[in-house]
Design an enzyme around this catalytic site. Structure first.
Site, PDB file in Angstrom:
ATOM      1  N   GLU A 136       0.932  -1.204   0.021  1.00 17.84           N
ATOM      2  CA  GLU A 136      -0.014  -0.014  -0.038  1.00 17.84           C
ATOM      3  C   GLU A 136       0.988   1.446   0.002  1.00 17.84           C
ATOM      4  OE1 GLU A 136      -4.147  -1.246   2.150  1.00 17.84           O
ATOM      5  OE2 GLU A 136      -2.412  -0.815   3.540  1.00 17.84           O
TER       6      GLU A 136
ATOM      7  N   CYS B 183       3.123   8.782   0.693  1.00 19.32           N
ATOM      8  CA  CYS B 183       3.888   7.851   1.700  1.00 19.32           C
ATOM      9  C   CYS B 183       4.243   6.277   1.083  1.00 19.32           C
ATOM     10  CB  CYS B 183       2.952   7.847   2.932  1.00 19.32           C
ATOM     11  SG  CYS B 183       3.379   6.395   4.277  1.00 19.32           S
TER      12      CYS B 183
ATOM     13  N   CYS C 108       7.113  -6.645   7.185  1.00 23.58           N
ATOM     14  CA  CYS C 108       8.508  -6.158   7.913  1.00 23.58           C
ATOM     15  C   CYS C 108       8.971  -7.274   8.894  1.00 23.58           C
ATOM     16  CB  CYS C 108       7.873  -4.858   8.486  1.00 23.58           C
ATOM     17  SG  CYS C 108       9.474  -4.008   9.416  1.00 23.58           S
TER      18      CYS C 108
ATOM     19  N   CYS D  67       7.386  -4.648  15.531  1.00 22.94           N
ATOM     20  CA  CYS D  67       6.805  -3.914  16.537  1.00 22.94           C
ATOM     21  C   CYS D  67       5.561  -4.052  17.123  1.00 22.94           C
ATOM     22  CB  CYS D  67       7.123  -2.306  16.149  1.00 22.94           C
ATOM     23  SG  CYS D  67       8.731  -1.771  15.695  1.00 22.94           S
TER      24      CYS D  67
ATOM     25  N   CYS E 158       2.545  -2.233  15.738  1.00 25.07           N
ATOM     26  CA  CYS E 158       2.290  -1.880  14.456  1.00 25.07           C
ATOM     27  C   CYS E 158       1.692  -3.116  13.523  1.00 25.07           C
ATOM     28  CB  CYS E 158       3.818  -1.643  13.769  1.00 25.07           C
ATOM     29  SG  CYS E 158       3.394  -1.435  12.093  1.00 25.07           S
TER      30      CYS E 158
ATOM     31  N   GLU F 270      10.694  -1.733   6.542  1.00 22.83           N
ATOM     32  CA  GLU F 270      11.759  -0.952   7.106  1.00 22.83           C
ATOM     33  C   GLU F 270      12.817  -0.682   6.233  1.00 22.83           C
ATOM     34  OE1 GLU F 270      12.801   0.412  10.281  1.00 22.83           O
ATOM     35  OE2 GLU F 270      14.669   0.791   8.838  1.00 22.83           O
TER      36      GLU F 270
ATOM     37  N   SER G 258      12.368   7.110   7.192  1.00 23.68           N
ATOM     38  CA  SER G 258      12.299   6.854   8.523  1.00 23.68           C
ATOM     39  C   SER G 258      12.471   5.264   8.917  1.00 23.68           C
ATOM     40  CB  SER G 258      10.625   6.903   8.785  1.00 23.68           C
ATOM     41  OG  SER G 258      10.102   6.524   9.939  1.00 23.68           O
TER      42      SER G 258
ATOM     43  N   LEU H 176      11.664   6.689  17.483  1.00 21.69           N
ATOM     44  CA  LEU H 176      12.085   6.522  18.918  1.00 21.69           C
ATOM     45  C   LEU H 176      11.021   5.676  19.870  1.00 21.69           C
ATOM     46  CD1 LEU H 176      14.828   7.045  20.448  1.00 21.69           C
ATOM     47  CD2 LEU H 176      13.886   8.868  21.315  1.00 21.69           C
ATOM     48  N   HIS H 177      10.030   6.424  19.886  1.00 20.97           N
ATOM     49  CA  HIS H 177       8.853   5.972  20.860  1.00 20.97           C
ATOM     50  C   HIS H 177       8.830   5.694  22.385  1.00 20.97           C
ATOM     51  CE1 HIS H 177       7.679   5.974  16.811  1.00 20.97           C
ATOM     52  NE2 HIS H 177       7.555   4.469  16.591  1.00 20.97           N
TER      53      HIS H 177
ATOM     54  N   CYS I 251      -0.670   6.037  10.122  1.00 20.17           N
ATOM     55  CA  CYS I 251       0.346   5.428  10.425  1.00 20.17           C
ATOM     56  C   CYS I 251       0.262   4.151  11.210  1.00 20.17           C
ATOM     57  CB  CYS I 251       1.171   6.356  11.563  1.00 20.17           C
ATOM     58  SG  CYS I 251       1.628   7.990  10.766  1.00 20.17           S
TER      59      CYS I 251
HETATM   60  N1  SAH Z   1       9.921   0.943   9.590  1.00 18.42           N
HETATM   61  C1  SAH Z   1       9.991   2.261   9.380  1.00 18.42           C
HETATM   62  C2  SAH Z   1       8.923   3.273   8.734  1.00 18.42           C
HETATM   63  C3  SAH Z   1       7.389   2.674   8.533  1.00 18.42           C
HETATM   64  S1  SAH Z   1       6.449   2.939   9.984  1.00 18.42           S
HETATM   65  C4  SAH Z   1       9.735   2.941  11.060  1.00 18.42           C
HETATM   66  O1  SAH Z   1       9.296   2.232  11.892  1.00 18.42           O
HETATM   67  O2  SAH Z   1      10.236   4.166  11.112  1.00 18.42           O
HETATM   68  C5  SAH Z   1       6.221   4.651   9.936  1.00 18.42           C
HETATM   69  C6  SAH Z   1       5.666   5.378  11.339  1.00 18.42           C
HETATM   70  O3  SAH Z   1       4.363   4.738  11.727  1.00 18.42           O
HETATM   71  C7  SAH Z   1       6.696   4.721  12.521  1.00 18.42           C
HETATM   72  O4  SAH Z   1       6.954   5.975  13.234  1.00 18.42           O
HETATM   73  C8  SAH Z   1       5.684   3.948  13.230  1.00 18.42           C
HETATM   74  O5  SAH Z   1       6.374   3.724  14.541  1.00 18.42           O
HETATM   75  C9  SAH Z   1       4.523   4.465  13.082  1.00 18.42           C
HETATM   76  N2  SAH Z   1       3.296   3.635  13.566  1.00 18.42           N
HETATM   77  C10 SAH Z   1       3.247   2.326  13.638  1.00 18.42           C
HETATM   78  N3  SAH Z   1       2.174   1.635  14.080  1.00 18.42           N
HETATM   79  C11 SAH Z   1       1.438   2.827  14.492  1.00 18.42           C
HETATM   80  C12 SAH Z   1       0.121   2.828  14.994  1.00 18.42           C
HETATM   81  N4  SAH Z   1      -0.672   1.853  15.207  1.00 18.42           N
HETATM   82  N5  SAH Z   1      -0.167   4.090  15.248  1.00 18.42           N
HETATM   83  C13 SAH Z   1       0.412   5.297  14.976  1.00 18.42           C
HETATM   84  N6  SAH Z   1       1.694   5.217  14.485  1.00 18.42           N
HETATM   85  C14 SAH Z   1       2.102   3.908  14.400  1.00 18.42           C
HETATM   86 FE1  SF4 Z   2       8.331  -2.377  10.864  1.00 21.24          FE
HETATM   87 FE2  SF4 Z   2       8.378   0.211  11.347  1.00 21.24          FE
HETATM   88 FE3  SF4 Z   2       5.957  -1.281  11.547  1.00 21.24          FE
HETATM   89 FE4  SF4 Z   2       7.945  -1.611  13.522  1.00 21.24          FE
HETATM   90  S1  SF4 Z   2       6.753   0.441  12.989  1.00 21.24           S
HETATM   91  S2  SF4 Z   2       6.895  -3.275  12.520  1.00 21.24           S
HETATM   92  S3  SF4 Z   2       9.937  -1.072  11.935  1.00 21.24           S
HETATM   93  S4  SF4 Z   2       6.963  -0.745   9.734  1.00 21.24           S
END
Ligand code: SAH
Ligand code: SF4
Length: 350
Positions: free
Chosen positions: A87, A113, A120, A124, A127, A171, A202, A226-227, A344
């Site tokens: 997507e 985007c 991936c 995380c 995600c 990623e 990112s 970072l989170h 996101c």
């Molecule tokens: N893998 C890379 C880029 C894709 S994710 C990364 O993690 O940076 C893009 C952004 O969306 C990241 O900052 C990720 O942490 C965030 N993200 C993931 N799951 C999310 C959610 N459920 N709500 C809001 N942001 C989220």
């Molecule tokens: Fe992969 Fe980024 Fe999602 Fe983490 S937040 S699982 S690195 S896409």
């Protein structure tokens, strides 16, 4: 699997389509006129077209679904030639800029985007993309094509300025070579001419790859997901933190070549009762000490089955207020396209 014409940088194309100026012409057909078949390249000799067509496909992706949000966001589902899907999202952001005559102008700025992998590996806990596991890397051409098809589908003029964020599925630094190549293709003045200044990669924080990206000197912007400010919490949210902890990321960022007018963006996903407290904000300020950083706070977007909750607006605002009071630039990211699951962390393959 056949390679794609869009996998080639102009330099590489010059090698396979003599004389050299043919590469420039092909780039123009692809990236200014958005052609989708070899037949449309009217000024290219038949024998060269025939040769390219035999070796390289010009259709790495097909649009199979477009969903439009009430806020103008559009989500695209693409099918890859091996049947996988990814997507990408087109966002229309309001931007404010001072014009030469000093007047503040409001205008709409497109941001695309894009995805860099099918699925991936990082996994995380918050995600959705990570939930379905990893299928494969995208090639440079498959990355480039997401933007090309979205521009074509929306009749976006080739010279219209637009931003690219590698924040879709995957990623990007886990697919560094193809991502770096796609960035070069995007920025080619004879192609889409999207300045590296307008491209943001990112990452979940692969420190060694952040260094490698820096060495490539592409001129792109860097965003760090970072989170969390403690390794123990970050490990819980992002298992990759066991391999690359917070300190290793900060050290790598300090060495990263940043355009003098730009800053490294730190994304901080705010999750209710997990990391939304002022103690975390305080620690964040000290972590960023000495870095030209800006912070982007993101509301956690819940999805079906997610174990976390969206934070309260007042906690979000307090967090932001604290950072700003300590001189740290901090914005809150508006969630776009929530109604079509384009926000996101809500992208996945079907
Ligand atoms: N893998 C890379 C880029 C894709 S994710 C990364 O993690 O940076 C893009 C952004 O969306 C990241 O900052 C990720 O942490 C965030 N993200 C993931 N799951 C999310 C959610 N459920 N709500 C809001 N942001 C989220
Ligand atoms: Fe992969 Fe980024 Fe999602 Fe983490 S937040 S699982 S690195 S896409």
């Amino acid at each position: 699997m056949k390679r794609f014409l869009q996998d080639f940088t102009k330099k590489e194309l010059e090698e396979i389509s003599r004389p050299k100026f043919r590469a420039k012409q092909i780039f123009s057909w692809l990236y200014s006129k958005y052609i989708t078949s070899y037949r449309e390249m009217r000024n290219i000799p038949k024998d060269l077209i025939g040769e390219l067509e035999r070796k390289y496909s010009i259709e790495p992706l097909k649009i199979i679904k477009v969903e439009s949000s009430i806020d103008g966001t559009k989500k695209y589902l693409f099918e890859l030639s091996d049947g996988n899907s990814v997507e990408a999202v087109l966002l229309l952001m309001k931007a404010e800029e001072y014009h030469e005559d000093g007047v503040l102008k409001h205008h709409a700025r497109y941001t695309v985007c894009i995805s860099s992998q099918v699925g991936c590996k990082i996994g995380c806990s918050f995600c959705l993309t990570g939930k379905s596991g990893f299928m494969r890397d995208l090639s440079a051409g498959e990355i480039v094509e997401q933007v090309r098809l979205i521009k074509k589908d929306n009749n976006i003029a080739s010279n219209r300025r637009l931003n690219i964020v590698y924040m879709g599925m995957g990623e990007p630094l886990d697919n560094l070579e193809e991502v770096a190549k796609s960035s070069k293709i995007f920025s080619d003045p004879d192609g889409m001419a999207i300045s590296p200044n307008r491209q943001t990669i990112s990452t979940s924080g692969l420190s060694s790859k952040i260094r490698k990206l820096g060495e490539k000197n592409l001129g792109v912007n860097l965003a760090i997901s970072l989170h969390a400010v403690d390794d123990s919490l970050r490990e819980e949210l992002m298992p990759i933190n066991r391999a690359y902890n917070i300190k290793s990321i900060i050290d790598a960022v300090k060495e990263f070549p940043v355009n003098t007018r730009k800053k490294v963006m730190f994304e901080y996903l705010v999750i209710k009762d997990i990391n939304d407290d002022l103690k975390s904000a305080k620690k964040l300020v000290s972590l960023l000490n000495g870095i030209r950083a800006k912070v982007n706070l993101i509301y956690f977007n819940p999805y079906h089955g997610s174990i976390y909750q969206r934070p309260d607006k007042k906690d979000m605002l307090n967090f932001q207020k604290y950072l700003i009071s300590r001189g740290v630039l901090c914005t809150i990211r508006e969630s776009k396209g929530l109604d079509i699951s384009a926000a996101c962390g809500q992208l996945r393959d079907k």
